[in-house]
Structures are given as C-alpha cells and as structure tokens.
Scaffold this active site. Structure first.
Site, PDB file in Angstrom:
ATOM      1  N   ARG A  67       0.830  -1.212   0.000  1.00  0.00           N
ATOM      2  CA  ARG A  67       0.000   0.000   0.000  1.00  0.00           C
ATOM      3  C   ARG A  67       0.863   1.260   0.000  1.00  0.00           C
ATOM      4  O   ARG A  67       0.462   2.293  -0.545  1.00  0.00           O
ATOM      5  CB  ARG A  67      -0.972  -0.005   1.179  1.00  0.00           C
ATOM      6  CG  ARG A  67      -0.309  -0.145   2.536  1.00  0.00           C
ATOM      7  CD  ARG A  67      -1.340  -0.178   3.651  1.00  0.00           C
ATOM      8  NE  ARG A  67      -0.729  -0.541   4.915  1.00  0.00           N
ATOM      9  CZ  ARG A  67      -1.181  -0.144   6.100  1.00  0.00           C
ATOM     10  NH1 ARG A  67      -2.256   0.619   6.169  1.00  0.00           N
ATOM     11  NH2 ARG A  67      -0.588  -0.530   7.210  1.00  0.00           N
ATOM     12  N   SER A  93      -4.595   4.627   5.943  1.00  0.00           N
ATOM     13  CA  SER A  93      -4.512   3.218   5.546  1.00  0.00           C
ATOM     14  C   SER A  93      -4.138   3.062   4.084  1.00  0.00           C
ATOM     15  O   SER A  93      -3.466   2.101   3.711  1.00  0.00           O
ATOM     16  CB  SER A  93      -5.845   2.516   5.812  1.00  0.00           C
ATOM     17  OG  SER A  93      -6.105   2.436   7.197  1.00  0.00           O
ATOM     18  N   GLU A 141     -18.900   4.832   0.188  1.00  0.00           N
ATOM     19  CA  GLU A 141     -18.141   4.282  -0.939  1.00  0.00           C
ATOM     20  C   GLU A 141     -18.905   4.322  -2.257  1.00  0.00           C
ATOM     21  O   GLU A 141     -18.318   4.577  -3.317  1.00  0.00           O
ATOM     22  CB  GLU A 141     -17.720   2.845  -0.625  1.00  0.00           C
ATOM     23  CG  GLU A 141     -16.715   2.724   0.502  1.00  0.00           C
ATOM     24  CD  GLU A 141     -17.343   2.652   1.886  1.00  0.00           C
ATOM     25  OE1 GLU A 141     -16.597   2.442   2.867  1.00  0.00           O
ATOM     26  OE2 GLU A 141     -18.585   2.783   1.980  1.00  0.00           O
ATOM     27  N   PHE A 158     -14.539  -2.971   0.510  1.00  0.00           N
ATOM     28  CA  PHE A 158     -15.427  -1.844   0.277  1.00  0.00           C
ATOM     29  C   PHE A 158     -15.288  -1.298  -1.139  1.00  0.00           C
ATOM     30  O   PHE A 158     -16.186  -0.606  -1.627  1.00  0.00           O
ATOM     31  CB  PHE A 158     -15.145  -0.728   1.282  1.00  0.00           C
ATOM     32  CG  PHE A 158     -15.111  -1.200   2.714  1.00  0.00           C
ATOM     33  CD1 PHE A 158     -15.986  -2.178   3.160  1.00  0.00           C
ATOM     34  CD2 PHE A 158     -14.187  -0.685   3.604  1.00  0.00           C
ATOM     35  CE1 PHE A 158     -15.951  -2.619   4.477  1.00  0.00           C
ATOM     36  CE2 PHE A 158     -14.150  -1.124   4.926  1.00  0.00           C
ATOM     37  CZ  PHE A 158     -15.025  -2.090   5.359  1.00  0.00           C
ATOM     38  N   HIS A 203      -5.649  -3.747   1.569  1.00  0.00           N
ATOM     39  CA  HIS A 203      -6.154  -4.720   2.548  1.00  0.00           C
ATOM     40  C   HIS A 203      -6.915  -5.856   1.865  1.00  0.00           C
ATOM     41  O   HIS A 203      -7.965  -6.292   2.336  1.00  0.00           O
ATOM     42  CB  HIS A 203      -7.044  -4.024   3.574  1.00  0.00           C
ATOM     43  CG  HIS A 203      -6.305  -3.081   4.472  1.00  0.00           C
ATOM     44  ND1 HIS A 203      -5.553  -2.025   3.988  1.00  0.00           N
ATOM     45  CD2 HIS A 203      -6.217  -3.016   5.825  1.00  0.00           C
ATOM     46  CE1 HIS A 203      -5.023  -1.355   5.003  1.00  0.00           C
ATOM     47  NE2 HIS A 203      -5.397  -1.938   6.133  1.00  0.00           N
ATOM     48  N   ASP A 238      -8.228  -7.726  11.416  1.00  0.00           N
ATOM     49  CA  ASP A 238      -9.486  -7.042  11.126  1.00  0.00           C
ATOM     50  C   ASP A 238     -10.630  -8.035  10.936  1.00  0.00           C
ATOM     51  O   ASP A 238     -11.798  -7.666  11.010  1.00  0.00           O
ATOM     52  CB  ASP A 238      -9.348  -6.179   9.864  1.00  0.00           C
ATOM     53  CG  ASP A 238      -8.548  -4.912  10.129  1.00  0.00           C
ATOM     54  OD1 ASP A 238      -8.207  -4.673  11.297  1.00  0.00           O
ATOM     55  OD2 ASP A 238      -8.267  -4.173   9.180  1.00  0.00           O
ATOM     56  N   ARG A 294      -2.014  -4.963   2.913  1.00  0.00           N
ATOM     57  CA  ARG A 294      -1.668  -4.246   4.130  1.00  0.00           C
ATOM     58  C   ARG A 294      -0.289  -4.597   4.695  1.00  0.00           C
ATOM     59  O   ARG A 294       0.432  -3.703   5.132  1.00  0.00           O
ATOM     60  CB  ARG A 294      -2.731  -4.533   5.193  1.00  0.00           C
ATOM     61  CG  ARG A 294      -2.379  -3.974   6.562  1.00  0.00           C
ATOM     62  CD  ARG A 294      -3.357  -4.477   7.618  1.00  0.00           C
ATOM     63  NE  ARG A 294      -3.066  -3.943   8.943  1.00  0.00           N
ATOM     64  CZ  ARG A 294      -3.707  -4.300  10.042  1.00  0.00           C
ATOM     65  NH1 ARG A 294      -4.674  -5.196   9.987  1.00  0.00           N
ATOM     66  NH2 ARG A 294      -3.388  -3.775  11.206  1.00  0.00           N
TER      67      ARG A 294
END
Length: 317
Positions: free
Chosen positions: A13, A40, A61, A86, A112, A120, A170
């Site tokens: 990322r 993030s 989103e 998402f 992610h 998570d 991530r």
C-alpha cells in the site's frame, strides 16, 4: 535459476501511496478520492501537496464511485481508495453501471485485500474480489506482488485508458522486483526459467513461489516461476509457452480458487493445451481473525503448499 533477493521489506500500500504522490506532481488531471481511510491507503502526501485535487468522501463508498465516474467526463483521472472489500463488494452495482458499463476512466485502488489484513477479521477480508472484477467487461484487473511493482503499476494505470482495478495489501512483505523494471499491463514476467513444472503466482504469493522454486531445485526439480500481475487481460501466450515446455502447472493466489487467477488459467488450458493443474488458493471458505502469518499457514498460502502441489502435479503428468 535467477535469485531474487529481498531489497528491504515494505507494505504494498505504501507503493501505491508513493506512485500516487508522483502522479500528482506529473499529471494535473489525476485526482484522488478516499472513503475515510487516508492513512490506511497512504494518500496523505497527495492530500498535503494537492488539496484542491483530493476529495474526502467519508464512509460513503458508493457515492465515491459515482463522483469518480462523473469526474472523468471533464477529463480528470480519478483514483479511488479504500479497502478491497469496500472497493468491490460494497459498491459492485455502482461499478457495474457507472464505471464498467459506461466505460469510464476510473482507477479503483484497493488495499487490505485477501487474508493478510489479518486481525481485522473475516468481515473485512475479501477473497472473491478478483472474480467480481474480472467478470465486468472492459475492466483491467491488476494484483501486484511488492512495493516496487505496486508503485510502477500505479504510474502505469494513469496512462491506460479505461477502468482498472488495482489490488494490493496491508502487511510488510519482501520487496524484490527491481525498481527500474518496466510495468507492462497484460504482460506476465518470467522470474526464473525451468523445465519440470510451471508455477504461476500473483500478489503476495509470488515471493512464496520463488522460495518454493529454490527448495524444489535442491531436490532436482526445475520450476519455472511466472509473476502474473495482470489477471485481466491475461498473458495467455507466456503461460501456454511455459506449460508447453513443463507439461504441468501450479497456480498460487491469495484468493478463493473459485473466480481467481487459477480458474482463468484453467479456461486457457482447456481451450488450448490441456495439462494437469493444481491450485494454491483458499478452498471456498471465508477467512477469520488472526495474524497474517498464521492465516497464510492455516489456509495453505505459502511456499510449503506450493512445493507440495508442485510434486503432486508432476505425478499427474
């Protein structure tokens, strides 16, 4: 066998963030939208340097995708940023209608992805996003393996006309692709040549495939390792040429085996050159909470599993 070394582990990322920052300096048409996850997605520098071209949409989103599609009409090149779950599942209808069907030049950038967002938990992990996105006509699907490749891909997709899904992760992972290696959309990269088995990997499994090939070499098994960073359009020529030489193939991905890279390759083989294939992928289940390392071990997404499948597929020739 060419030996790739870890140049210094980094998260993919951050490669996206670095690429986006460079694009902001190079291309005034690049704009960025984020759904309340600036840190993030490593979009901080872009926001700091180009506040007039950054849009914080909040936890909305679907609205982000609609805004991005609209911005393309004025010639902007929007990069949207949120978690892979998402970026795809939550907003699939908006992507289908406003981006894919409408052929809008939106770059959907998803962090992610897969199991390796770890703690998570299963609700935030997504293992079906590649399948969702590759089924949409006209959408290019890219899944990068390390920091350098993610940065290069981010730069490359800005020059590509049409919708793109860019998938990255991530965790901190080995960074081993040379910084100056050109990124060519739709062109696989042969990382090491071999004669006994083809190993095709994408994303975080590419490094694991290289480690597996080194171990197999010690046992007298010559493995050809191919990095497929572009899942759609798929580099069929490179894959078929390799399988024509080795006679069998293992596919490795941090994704459900249904709908992923392996399934795409199965279709190519069935139509052109049927050959034994084994999958290193998640076996049609959801993930769970845990460290990335523990999850990759439990679900068999590592060098050990690739070695096992390579030996198994060889026995089927």
């Amino acid at each position: 066998m060419k030996k790739y070394i870890n140049l210094g582990s980094k998260d993919t990322r951050s490669g996206f963030g670095a690429g986006l920052t460079e694009l902001g300096q190079k291309n005034e048409n690049v704009v960025a939208l984020c759904a309340d996850l600036i840190g993030s997605l490593k979009m901080d520098d872009f926001k700091k340097n180009h506040p007039e071209r950054f849009f914080q949409v909040g936890i909305a989103e679907a609205n982000m995708i609609g805004l991005a599609a609209g911005m393309t009409i004025g010639g902007k090149i929007p990069f949207t940023g949120t978690f892979a779950n998402f970026s795809t599942g939550r907003v699939y209808d908006q992507i289908r209608q406003s981006v894919a069907y409408s052929e809008k030049n939106v770059k959907i950038c998803a962090s992610h992805a897969g199991l390796t967002l770890g703690e998570d938990g299963a609700t935030h992990q997504i293992l079906e996003d590649i399948g969702l996105m590759k089924m949409l006509p006209g959408v290019t699907v890219i899944n990068t393996c390390d920091y350098n490749q993610t940065k290069a891909a981010t730069l490359a997709i800005a020059d590509h006309e049409g919708p793109v899904y860019l998938r990255f992760g991530r965790p901190v992972v080995p960074n081993f692709i040379p910084e100056d290696l050109p990124f060519e959309i739709g062109k696989a990269v042969v990382l090491s040549e071999g004669t006994d088995v083809t190993i095709v990997a994408t994303g975080h499994l590419v490094w694991e495939a290289l480690q597996a090939a080194e171990e197999l070499e010690k046992e007298g098994i010559s493995a050809e390792v191919i990095n497929v960073h572009t899942i759609k359009p798929l580099d069929e020529e490179t894959i078929l040429k390799s399988v024509g030489k080795t006679g069998c193939i293992v596919t490795a991905e941090e994704h459900n085996y249904l709908g992923g890279l392996g399934e795409s390759i199965s279709g190519v083989l069935a139509l052109n050159k049927p050959a034994p294939q084994e999958f290193v992928a998640v076996n049609d289940v959801f993930g769970e909470s845990g460290t990335p390392e523990a999850l990759m071990e439990k679900y068999g997404l590592n060098a050990k599993s690739i070695i096992q499948k390579a030996k198994k597929v060889q026995s089927r020739k």
